[in-house]
Design an enzyme around this catalytic site. Sequence first.
Site, short mmCIF file in Angstrom:
data_model
loop_
_atom_site.label_atom_id
_atom_site.label_comp_id
_atom_site.label_asym_id
_atom_site.label_seq_id
_atom_site.Cartn_x
_atom_site.Cartn_y
_atom_site.Cartn_z
N GLY A 130 0.84 -1.19 0.00
CA GLY A 130 0.00 0.00 0.00
C GLY A 130 0.88 1.24 0.00
O GLY A 130 2.09 1.13 0.17
N LYS A 131 0.31 2.38 -0.21
CA LYS A 131 1.08 3.62 -0.13
C LYS A 131 0.10 4.77 0.01
O LYS A 131 -1.04 4.69 -0.45
CB LYS A 131 1.91 3.82 -1.40
#
Length: 445
Positions: A130-131
């Site tokens: 994720g980011k």
Amino acid sequence: MGVLGFLLEVVDVIHEGKGPAAQALQAMEANPYEMFKTQVRLAGQKLGLPADLLKIIETPERVLEVSVPVKMDDGRIEVFLGYRVQHSSARGPCKGGIRYHPAVTVDEVKALAGWMTLKCAVVDIPFGGGKGGIVCDPAGLSEGELERLTRRYTAMILPLIGPSRDIPAPDVNTNAKIMNWFMDTATVLRGEPMYAIVTGKDVAVGGARGRREATGRGVMIVTQEVLARLGKDLRGATVAVQGFGNVGSVAALLLHQAGAKVVGVADISGGLYHPSGLNIPELVEHVARSPRHVIAGYAAPGVVPIPAEEVLTLDVDVLIPAALEGQITERNAPRIKAQVIVEGANGPTTPEADVILEERGCIVVPDILANAGGVVVSYFEWVQNLQYFFWDEAETTARLAQIMRRAFQDVWNLAQAEKVSLRIAAQMLALARVAEAIRLRGLFP
Ligand code: NAD
């Protein structure tokens, strides 16, 4: 066939031979998400993975866009744009940092989230990728504005994240203080302790001992491993390090302590060179005392100031780019003399430079392997937060070394078996693991 030939051939296949491959490569570089998708397709085709499965992996599971209103110190309200991208939860909760930068775009966050999926898979920890990001210039914000921005952003993405769903961490321009605020906001809003919702916190509020040093320590370990495969000893090996921040300074210090000669370092303020090795502990102390935390102003007998960019082309055994992306390019790659490059930074080598380096026999340990020490110790922090049981630093260090050595061995073996670069081998290994998880879980409904 070299990497470029392979890239061009596949790009031409993707474009059905209609467009010039060079233009396609340019487009990929301009858009990191296009580059990520192409990497997945290339590695997937090498592995013989079905196109349908690759379609799943190319595309993030969820993309959340939030608008974040913040009351500024002068009473105005400013609205910032923020994102959280969950690329893949096939192997576990999504994991990845939050970036505060004026140049953040949704495609950049999507690409970075995808690379986190690959990074976690290479080191075989039970996370997906994720980011997050906020389009802002933190240098222009007061501490109060930064705190209100962080707390409101946390509230906005809270419905989607959590210790078993998606666990953020620091990235460019975010740090332990911001992670502490993040955790505190989630705790207040949920009404129960939420230590495990974010990693990279200070030790006093649930951070892991050894997290600060983790990425640099991982870089040191893989440097040791790659030299050993080449029949070389780390003791006496010459090293140049670009970037003297968290990753670069810790890697330089640990390599120095292990007997390597760190002959050149550079940061934003310039470069330093000493043919028989710089006194790294002294330099670390100087940087800690310097008001801007830079190497400028350091002097010692035999130390010569050099332009920062010269550190990349020093005649050394190992070069460690640990500053920014896009530093090793087609312009300077022909002049690089190091036999080994260990990518402490994310994306320091452009695809064109990669081709030049491979043709010259330079071994590049890719970022998704070389700098994974940070996310490995983030995993340890999360485990400790879930168990309310904290380890000492020696335990963290020993477990980190075990994971990094195993991952390096896996990538090295695959590269040898498939006769590909370590970068392609790391991507193939990661993709194979993600693909296997997707296949075993099956498709709902
Ligand atoms: P940092 O901000 O602590 O340090 C960056 C360093 O690079 C500073 O010394 C700065 O002066 C130097 N620098 C900036 N521009 C430069 C230039 N043009 N020439 C030479 N030096 C320059 O950042 P960091 O946390 O050490 O991260 C460095 C890189 O490593 C980034 O690409 C980051 O994404 C990556 N990375 C960091 C971690 C981590 O745990 N910190 C984990 C994985 C990857």
